[in-house]
Design a protein around this motif. Structure first.
Motif, PDB file in Angstrom:
ATOM      1  N   PRO A  32       0.796  -1.240   0.000  1.00 13.19           N
ATOM      2  CA  PRO A  32       0.000   0.000   0.000  1.00 13.19           C
ATOM      3  C   PRO A  32       0.821   1.278   0.000  1.00 13.19           C
ATOM      4  N   GLN A  35       2.262   2.022  -3.331  1.00 13.67           N
ATOM      5  CA  GLN A  35       1.164   2.350  -4.241  1.00 13.67           C
ATOM      6  C   GLN A  35       0.819   3.828  -4.148  1.00 13.67           C
ATOM      7  N   ARG A  36       0.774   4.356  -2.949  1.00 14.85           N
ATOM      8  CA  ARG A  36       0.465   5.782  -2.773  1.00 14.85           C
ATOM      9  C   ARG A  36       1.551   6.648  -3.406  1.00 14.85           C
ATOM     10  N   SER A  37       2.801   6.214  -3.279  1.00 17.27           N
ATOM     11  CA  SER A  37       3.895   6.970  -3.889  1.00 17.27           C
ATOM     12  C   SER A  37       3.816   6.921  -5.400  1.00 17.27           C
ATOM     13  N   VAL A  39       1.057   6.765  -7.171  1.00 10.56           N
ATOM     14  CA  VAL A  39      -0.001   7.700  -7.548  1.00 10.56           C
ATOM     15  C   VAL A  39       0.520   9.139  -7.476  1.00 10.56           C
ATOM     16  N   THR A  40       1.306   9.439  -6.440  1.00 11.91           N
ATOM     17  CA  THR A  40       1.870  10.778  -6.313  1.00 11.91           C
ATOM     18  C   THR A  40       2.817  11.085  -7.468  1.00 11.91           C
TER      19      THR A  40
END
Length: 207
Positions: A32, A35-37, A39-40
């Motif tokens: 997770p 994954q956020r990185s 998207v960023t």
């Protein structure tokens, strides 16, 4: 996202792309937090996220749902290419070996030298071995506004040649300063018409 985290994400995406038969890094391969990185980084234009149609094709290929897939954008690719071509500058305390001399160049001189080393593949008189690496690793002495690098005699000769090209196409200041401070210049012999490196005097000492 920090610069280090951004680079780590780009490297991870590239690694997964290279392993993948379809050239996409898939959601199932990331935790997770990464994954956020991803998207960023996509929001910064460094990563391309697959659209719905592409995700459906990937899901069919994988035989399992693919919630998202990513790959490097053209800019993300170039960031990593630039990263690998840009090693960390040499520390100021690095001392030259026996056959080297420490040279201090003004920013305008360094700019001219960088142009020369960048053009190396297309030149008929290329830089001496190792010069391009020395230029990439040069240390910028900010208080004195000078670039410091240790050079061998053949490298000094091709620096003089770089400044000769600069003198012919624009400014003579870089060549004149290098000749005055280090006693090396490149010129045409008026009697023979041949180009040659000339050593005018012993170079000044540097700390």
């Amino acid at each position: 996202m920090s610069r280090q985290t951004r680079l780590e994400v780009l490297l991870l995406i590239r690694e997964q792309q290279e392993k993948s038969p379809h050239g996409w890094a898939l959601s199932t391969e990331f935790q997770p937090a990464p994954q956020r990185s991803v998207v960023t980084a996509a929001g910064q234009g460094l990563i391309e996220l697959a659209d719905r149609e592409t995700r459906a094709e990937l899901s069919a290929y994988e035989g399992r749902p693919v919630r998202w897939a990513a790959r490097l954008s053209a800019q993300g690719h170039d960031v990593l290419t630039y990263l690998q071509a840009s090693p960390a500058p040499a520390p100021r305390s690095a001392a030259p070996v026996a056959d080297e001399q420490v040279v201090e160049l003004r920013p305008s001189q360094m700019d001219a030298l960088r142009v020369y080393t960048t053009l190396a593949p297309t030149l008929r008189v290329p830089p001496a071995d190792g010069l391009a690496e020395r230029v990439r690793n040069a240390y910028f002495d900010r208080p004195n506004n000078r670039w410091r690098l240790a050079l061998t005699a053949p490298q000094m000769d091709t620096v003089a040649y770089a400044f000769y090209l600069r003198a012919i196409t624009g400014s003579v200041a870089e060549a004149n300063r290098f000749a005055r401070e280090y006693g090396v210049t490149y010129r045409v012999d008026p009697t023979s018409g041949r180009h040659e490196v000339v050593r005018l005097h012993s170079p000044k000492a540097h700390r």
